[in-house]
Structures are given as structure tokens and as C-alpha cells.
Design a protein around this motif. Structure first.
Motif, PDB file in Angstrom:
ATOM      1  N   SER A 156       0.832  -1.201   0.000  1.00 10.21           N
ATOM      2  CA  SER A 156       0.000   0.000   0.000  1.00 10.21           C
ATOM      3  C   SER A 156       0.870   1.255   0.000  1.00 10.21           C
ATOM      4  CB  SER A 156      -0.922  -0.015   1.220  1.00 10.21           C
ATOM      5  OG  SER A 156      -1.701   1.151   1.267  1.00 10.21           O
TER       6      SER A 156
ATOM      7  N   GLN B 167      -7.046  -2.349  -5.905  1.00  9.28           N
ATOM      8  CA  GLN B 167      -7.050  -3.206  -4.714  1.00  9.28           C
ATOM      9  C   GLN B 167      -6.702  -2.412  -3.460  1.00  9.28           C
ATOM     10  OE1 GLN B 167      -4.457  -6.507  -5.531  1.00  9.28           O
ATOM     11  NE2 GLN B 167      -5.735  -7.255  -7.195  1.00  9.28           N
TER      12      GLN B 167
ATOM     13  N   TYR C 255      -8.857  -1.849  -0.104  1.00  9.65           N
ATOM     14  CA  TYR C 255      -8.250  -2.215   1.175  1.00  9.65           C
ATOM     15  C   TYR C 255      -8.347  -1.089   2.200  1.00  9.65           C
ATOM     16  CZ  TYR C 255      -4.449  -3.433   4.414  1.00  9.65           C
ATOM     17  OH  TYR C 255      -3.693  -3.695   5.523  1.00  9.65           O
TER      18      TYR C 255
ATOM     19  N   SER D 100     -12.474  -0.882   5.061  1.00  8.30           N
ATOM     20  CA  SER D 100     -11.315  -0.715   5.935  1.00  8.30           C
ATOM     21  C   SER D 100     -11.529  -1.331   7.322  1.00  8.30           C
ATOM     22  CB  SER D 100     -10.945   0.760   6.072  1.00  8.30           C
ATOM     23  OG  SER D 100     -11.971   1.473   6.724  1.00  8.30           O
TER      24      SER D 100
ATOM     25  N   MET E 175     -10.517  -4.986   6.915  1.00  6.47           N
ATOM     26  CA  MET E 175      -9.222  -5.310   6.317  1.00  6.47           C
ATOM     27  C   MET E 175      -8.109  -4.451   6.919  1.00  6.47           C
ATOM     28  SD  MET E 175     -10.318  -6.326   2.400  1.00  6.47           S
ATOM     29  CE  MET E 175      -9.941  -4.798   1.696  1.00  6.47           C
TER      30      MET E 175
END
Length: 159
Positions: A17, A35, A39, A45, A48
Motif C-alpha cells: 500500500s 485493490q 483495502y 477498511s 481489512m
């Protein structure tokens, strides 16, 4: 061994990320940015990203702060920068100066979250206020602090 897994597995996605934020995944099209949005985005959020930060918090308690910070520096590829031995680009990670600056900022942001954030448990969504679409006082306070930390906001923008 369990503590290392609590840190390692979430850390992999958090590093990707951060690399995405630094623009290190540009050649791979829109797959990785899409993605990463899913995420860290508001809709997913809680199940994940927040759980990965909680796993880092628990793992950090088990392995100790020094070990956690060292692992974070290593995985983010900024160990040389922290030691002061950084000279332009990093051949190992392929990051240039700007990308390294973004990686360092993302690392510091993650450290602040690991130290200071308190995320509600995932099962807390079953409370009466959240089932009606409401937000409890702690969540509202956190939202307001985050919105106001970005700059001055009008009342209509906050509501």
C-alpha cells in the motif's frame, strides 16, 4: 513464531500500500491501485486495514517496540535513510528520492497509527446505533479529528 506472523503477514500488504502511494506500482496498470483503494477505502477498511493495524499492535506488544520498529524499517526499505547513509536512490527497493520520502512518510503514519489508534472490534458493528447507520461518540470524535487535521472545515462540510 506466532508474534512474527502477526507482524509479517499484515506488514506485507501495508508495504505494498505504501509503495502504491509512492508510485512504485505504476507499470502494473490499475489492478494494484484498485485493490489498495478497496483495502483502505471506507467501505472495507473495518474488516481489512484496521484489522491489520490491530495485528501489528498485538504483534508489537509481543515482540517489543525495538524489534517492531526495526522490522518496519527493513520491510519499508528505509533502513539506510534512517541511519543517515542514504545517497539518492535505493538499489535494493528500486526507490528514488521522492519515492523514499513517501515511504518514510507512510512508515511514520503507520507508526503513529500503531501507537495511537483504537479501532473498535469488528463485532462491534452489531450495536444498536451502528445497525441504524449511526456512529458512536468515539468514532465521531475520531472522524472529526481526522477531518479537521486536514485543514479548516466549515460546519456544512463536516456534516
Amino acid at each position: 513464531a506466532v508474534a512474527v506472523l502477526l507482524i509479517e503477514l499484515p506488514l506485507r500488504i501495508l508495504v505494498v500500500s505504501a509503495q502504491n502511494q509512492a508510485g512504485m506500482w505504476v507499470r502494473n496498470g490499475f489492478a494494484i491501485p484498485g485493490q489498495m483503494y478497496a483495502y483502505t477505502g471506507p467501505s472495507l477498511s473495518d474488516c481489512m486495514f484496521h484489522l491489520d493495524v490491530v495485528a501489528l499492535q498485538v504483534g508489537g506488544c509481543l515482540v517489543g517496540a525495538e524489534s517492531l520498529v526495526g522490522t518496519l524499517q527493513d520491510r519499508f526499505g528505509v533502513s539506510d535513510w534512517v541511519k543517515g547513509a542514504f545517497s539518492g536512490g535505493d538499489a535494493a527497493s528500486g526507490a528514488d528520492e521522492e519515492q523514499t520520502a513517501v515511504l518514510v512518510a507512510e512508515l511514520l503514519n503507520l507508526l503513529i497509527m500503531v501507537v495511537s489508534e483504537r479501532f473498535p472490534p469488528a463485532s462491534a458493528g452489531a450495536s444498536a446505533s451502528s445497525s441504524e447507520g449511526g456512529v458512536d461518540a468515539d468514532e465521531m470524535r475520531t472522524l472529526l479529528v481526522h477531518m479537521l487535521s486536514a485543514g479548516q472545515q466549515t460546519h456544512s462540510h463536516l456534516s
